[in-house]
Design an enzyme around this catalytic site. Structure first.
Site, PDB file in Angstrom:
ATOM      1  CG  PHE A 129      -1.248   0.907   9.994  1.00 35.85           C
ATOM      2  CD1 PHE A 129      -0.100   0.155   9.803  1.00 35.85           C
ATOM      3  CD2 PHE A 129      -1.619   1.808   9.011  1.00 35.85           C
ATOM      4  CE1 PHE A 129       0.673   0.300   8.656  1.00 35.85           C
ATOM      5  CE2 PHE A 129      -0.849   1.970   7.865  1.00 35.85           C
ATOM      6  CZ  PHE A 129       0.291   1.220   7.683  1.00 35.85           C
ATOM      7  N   GLY A 130      -4.246  -0.267  13.221  1.00 36.24           N
ATOM      8  CA  GLY A 130      -4.676  -0.417  14.614  1.00 36.24           C
ATOM      9  C   GLY A 130      -5.012  -1.855  14.932  1.00 36.24           C
ATOM     10  CD  GLU A 182       2.636  11.360   0.533  1.00 30.76           C
ATOM     11  OE1 GLU A 182       3.734  11.318   1.090  1.00 30.76           O
ATOM     12  OE2 GLU A 182       1.750  10.510   0.738  1.00 30.76           O
ATOM     13  CB  ALA A 216       0.882   4.645   9.897  1.00 30.51           C
TER      14      ALA A 216
HETATM   15  C1  LIG Z   1      -3.955   7.869   1.159  1.00 29.40           C
HETATM   16  C2  LIG Z   1      -3.432   7.860   2.568  1.00 29.40           C
HETATM   17  C3  LIG Z   1      -2.118   8.196   2.816  1.00 29.40           C
HETATM   18  C4  LIG Z   1      -1.609   8.199   4.117  1.00 29.40           C
HETATM   19  N1  LIG Z   1      -0.299   8.490   4.313  1.00 29.40           N
HETATM   20  C5  LIG Z   1       0.211   8.387   5.543  1.00 29.40           C
HETATM   21  C6  LIG Z   1       1.613   8.591   5.775  1.00 29.40           C
HETATM   22  O1  LIG Z   1       2.363   8.883   4.846  1.00 29.40           O
HETATM   23  N2  LIG Z   1       2.085   8.444   7.038  1.00 29.40           N
HETATM   24  C7  LIG Z   1       1.252   8.090   8.075  1.00 29.40           C
HETATM   25  O2  LIG Z   1       1.723   7.934   9.194  1.00 29.40           O
HETATM   26  N3  LIG Z   1      -0.064   7.927   7.905  1.00 29.40           N
HETATM   27  C8  LIG Z   1      -0.605   8.065   6.666  1.00 29.40           C
HETATM   28  N4  LIG Z   1      -1.947   7.849   6.472  1.00 29.40           N
HETATM   29  C9  LIG Z   1      -2.805   7.628   7.638  1.00 29.40           C
HETATM   30  C10 LIG Z   1      -2.764   6.190   8.128  1.00 29.40           C
HETATM   31  O3  LIG Z   1      -2.767   5.295   7.045  1.00 29.40           O
HETATM   32  C11 LIG Z   1      -3.957   5.977   9.047  1.00 29.40           C
HETATM   33  O4  LIG Z   1      -3.828   6.848  10.139  1.00 29.40           O
HETATM   34  C12 LIG Z   1      -4.051   4.543   9.538  1.00 29.40           C
HETATM   35  O5  LIG Z   1      -4.197   3.657   8.446  1.00 29.40           O
HETATM   36  C13 LIG Z   1      -5.226   4.358  10.483  1.00 29.40           C
HETATM   37  O6  LIG Z   1      -5.289   3.027  10.864  1.00 29.40           O
HETATM   38  P1  LIG Z   1      -6.633   2.392  11.422  1.00 29.40           P
HETATM   39  O7  LIG Z   1      -6.312   0.998  11.766  1.00 29.40           O
HETATM   40  O8  LIG Z   1      -7.214   3.284  12.440  1.00 29.40           O
HETATM   41  O9  LIG Z   1      -7.654   2.441  10.189  1.00 29.40           O
HETATM   42  P2  LIG Z   1      -7.536   1.793   8.763  1.00 29.40           P
HETATM   43  O10 LIG Z   1      -6.131   1.538   8.378  1.00 29.40           O
HETATM   44  O11 LIG Z   1      -8.362   2.658   7.885  1.00 29.40           O
HETATM   45  O12 LIG Z   1      -8.230   0.372   8.914  1.00 29.40           O
HETATM   46  C14 LIG Z   1      -9.590   0.218   9.168  1.00 29.40           C
HETATM   47  C15 LIG Z   1      -9.987  -1.180   8.744  1.00 29.40           C
HETATM   48  O13 LIG Z   1     -11.303  -1.438   9.222  1.00 29.40           O
HETATM   49  C16 LIG Z   1     -12.043  -2.102   8.229  1.00 29.40           C
HETATM   50  N5  LIG Z   1     -13.450  -1.800   8.462  1.00 29.40           N
HETATM   51  C17 LIG Z   1     -14.027  -0.588   8.575  1.00 29.40           C
HETATM   52  N6  LIG Z   1     -15.343  -0.692   8.824  1.00 29.40           N
HETATM   53  C18 LIG Z   1     -15.602  -2.016   8.874  1.00 29.40           C
HETATM   54  C19 LIG Z   1     -16.794  -2.767   9.102  1.00 29.40           C
HETATM   55  N7  LIG Z   1     -17.961  -2.176   9.322  1.00 29.40           N
HETATM   56  N8  LIG Z   1     -16.721  -4.108   9.065  1.00 29.40           N
HETATM   57  C20 LIG Z   1     -15.530  -4.732   8.826  1.00 29.40           C
HETATM   58  N9  LIG Z   1     -14.378  -4.074   8.622  1.00 29.40           N
HETATM   59  C21 LIG Z   1     -14.410  -2.730   8.648  1.00 29.40           C
HETATM   60  C22 LIG Z   1     -11.495  -1.543   6.927  1.00 29.40           C
HETATM   61  O14 LIG Z   1     -11.711  -2.444   5.854  1.00 29.40           O
HETATM   62  C23 LIG Z   1     -10.013  -1.359   7.247  1.00 29.40           C
HETATM   63  O15 LIG Z   1      -9.250  -2.488   6.894  1.00 29.40           O
HETATM   64  C24 LIG Z   1      -2.471   7.859   5.185  1.00 29.40           C
HETATM   65  C25 LIG Z   1      -3.813   7.530   4.943  1.00 29.40           C
HETATM   66  C26 LIG Z   1      -4.285   7.530   3.644  1.00 29.40           C
HETATM   67  C27 LIG Z   1      -5.724   7.158   3.389  1.00 29.40           C
END
Ligand SMILES: Cc1cc2nc3c(=O)[nH]c(=O)nc-3n(C[C@H](O)[C@H](O)[C@H](O)COP(=O)(O)OP(=O)(O)OC[C@H]3O[C@@H](n4cnc5c(N)ncnc54)[C@H](O)[C@@H]3O)c2cc1C
Length: 416
Positions: free
Chosen positions: A13-14, A170, A316
């Site tokens: 998402f970020g 969930e 998210a």
């Molecule tokens: C099972 C589950 C259910 C959830 N339910 C909810 C909900 O109902 N409502 C809600 O608001 N939030 C929910 N969340 C939380 C939400 O999904 C996260 O807060 C959000 O996805 C964080 O986004 P992000 O971009 O920081 O990290 P992420 O979405 O985890 O993305 C990180 C990305 O970085 C990539 N990456 C990591 N390390 C490397 C590397 N070394 N090299 C290349 N790529 C790399 C990964 O492949 C990934 O695609 C849930 C999370 C999970 C796991």
């Protein structure tokens, strides 16, 4: 003419929402992710419980960003970051130079110093994790059907989930629904409705980030579904066929982990000037950059972000909003303006408990539970999924899979 190079690590998402801010700007953007797709993590548990197919909740990053001509997508693992030389190093050894870096690598599971538990009790963060959980969940019923030994059969029909946060709740809410409805009438030697689901939580209550009344409501709903909810229960060991709580041993063939998070190790590579919290998350400055490196921004689950004196939750919306804000700040700096502090707008928190039940906290004391919260949850998720898929196809496919109990997603696939 050379444009400023923006490197985004992570297409969650970020990272994705940061990348979209650079559309039609005079920048050269590279987004790197170890997988080729963006995953809608809030619906992972639906894939893990065979309700939805992986393609319902994930889309190729390359496709999502296809209209952004200034943006390239690389599928690669980032192994190192050298903030002094301003390069990130890929697993192939290739170096990616940048002028601005957005680190959005998220988090993985933490087993609190028991890495050996991971193979026994998988966690849920990626499509691969969800498919592995789905394989174990569906295989347990197949093994129970074959077994002629009653205690072995019971072990296969016992599912333990460790961790009573939103993910654990969930999963726990969905498993009995599948066992009782989706699989009903398909097995000859077992009654799938007898499957036991046990949810273990170390703290005094489940859903600690939700208000007490909503958590209590969710606990009641889970108990009505037949889930054995145990709070103040610390797991002392996880074995291949059992979970131990002190002297008590729960025999179960399927154990799932939803208990802890550890930040991506990439945060530690930003250098000694960059503060980390105990989970390894980067403590960012108000504008989301890191000390001594105004060109590096950290967002989403990997960052500790504070607005109005409160830490932004790892959800998210926190990742989406911080991703967008970091990109806007980079564009401000490029245009000679001052970056702005990040402000998080809490749009509420939701969790579902099985089918048709949910809890919603909209802030300011507005709490909703039961069917209205579930319909709101459904509406919101279709709206968000439609952001990266065709709205009509999402509605038809997902609606069909959801209301028909996901026949198509119940495939057991082997790990390669
Ligand atoms: C099972 C589950 C259910 C959830 N339910 C909810 C909900 O109902 N409502 C809600 O608001 N939030 C929910 N969340 C939380 C939400 O999904 C996260 O807060 C959000 O996805 C964080 O986004 P992000 O971009 O920081 O990290 P992420 O979405 O985890 O993305 C990180 C990305 O970085 C990539 N990456 C990591 N390390 C490397 C590397 N070394 N090299 C290349 N790529 C790399 C990964 O492949 C990934 O695609 C849930 C999370 C999970 C796991």
């Amino acid at each position: 003419m050379k444009f400023p190079r923006v490197l985004i690590i992570g297409g969650g998402f970020g990272g994705l929402y940061a990348a979209r801010q650079f559309r039609d700007t005079l920048t050269e953007v590279t987004l790197v992710d170890r997988s080729n797709h963006h995953t809608f993590q809030p619906l992972l548990y639906q894939v893990a419980t065979a309700t939805l197919a992986p393609s319902d909740i994930a889309a190729p990053l390359r496709w999502l960003l296809r209209k952004q001509k200034n943006t390239e997508v690389l599928m690669a693992e980032v192994e190192r970051i050298d903030p002094e030389r301003r390069v990130a190093v890929l697993d192939s050894g290739r170096e990616l130079p940048y002028d601005y870096l957005i680190l959005a690598a998220g988090a993985r599971h933490s087993y609190f110093g028991h890495a050996e538990w991971e193979a026994i009790a998988p966690g849920l963060k990626s499509i691969e994790d969800a498919l592995e959980i789905r394989r174990r969940f569906l295989s347990a019923f197949e093994e129970a059907e074959k077994s002629t030994d009653e205690s072995e059969r019971n072990a296969y029909l016992t599912f333990v989930i460790i961790g009573g946060g939103a993910t654990g709740v969930e999963l726990a809410g969905m498993l009995p629904t599948i066992a009782r409805h989706t699989l009903r009438g398909e097995f000859r030697n077992i009654d799938t409705a007898t499957a036991r689901v046990i949810l273990l939580e170390g703290g005094p209550r489940i859903l600690p980030t939700f208000a007490e009344d909503l958590a209590a409501h969710a606990e009641r709903d889970l108990r009505e579904l037949g889930v054995d909810v145990r709070t103040r229960t610390m797991v002392t060991s996880v074995e291949p066929n059992a979970v131990c709580i002190g002297d008590e041993r729960i025999v179960a063939r399927t154990v799932l982990w939803a208990a802890g998070n550890a930040a991506s190790p990439l945060g530690r590579l930003l250098g000694p000037t960059v503060p980390l919290d105990r989970a390894g998350r980067v403590v960012v400055q108000p504008d989301l950059s890191v000390p001594a490196h105004p060109e590096i921004f950290v967002v989403g689950d990997l960052a500790v972000m504070t607005t109005d004196g409160k830490v932004v939750p790892g959800v998210a919306q926190g990742a989406i909003q911080s991703g967008r804000a970091s990109a806007r700040n980079i564009l401000r700096v490029i245009h000679g303006e001052t970056p702005k502090p990040f402000r998080y707008h809490n749009k509420g928190e939701l969790a579902t408990i099985g089918r048709y039940k949910a809890i919603a906290d909209f802030g300011h004391g507005l709490h909703v539970a039961g069917h209205p919260a579930w319909w709101f949850w459904l509406f919101l998720h279709i709206l968000y999924l439609a952001g990266f898929r065709n709205r009509l196809s999402v509605l038809i496919e997902w609606g069909y899979a959801f209301f028909r109990y996901g026949l198509g997603a119940r495939l057991i696939t082997r790990r390669s």
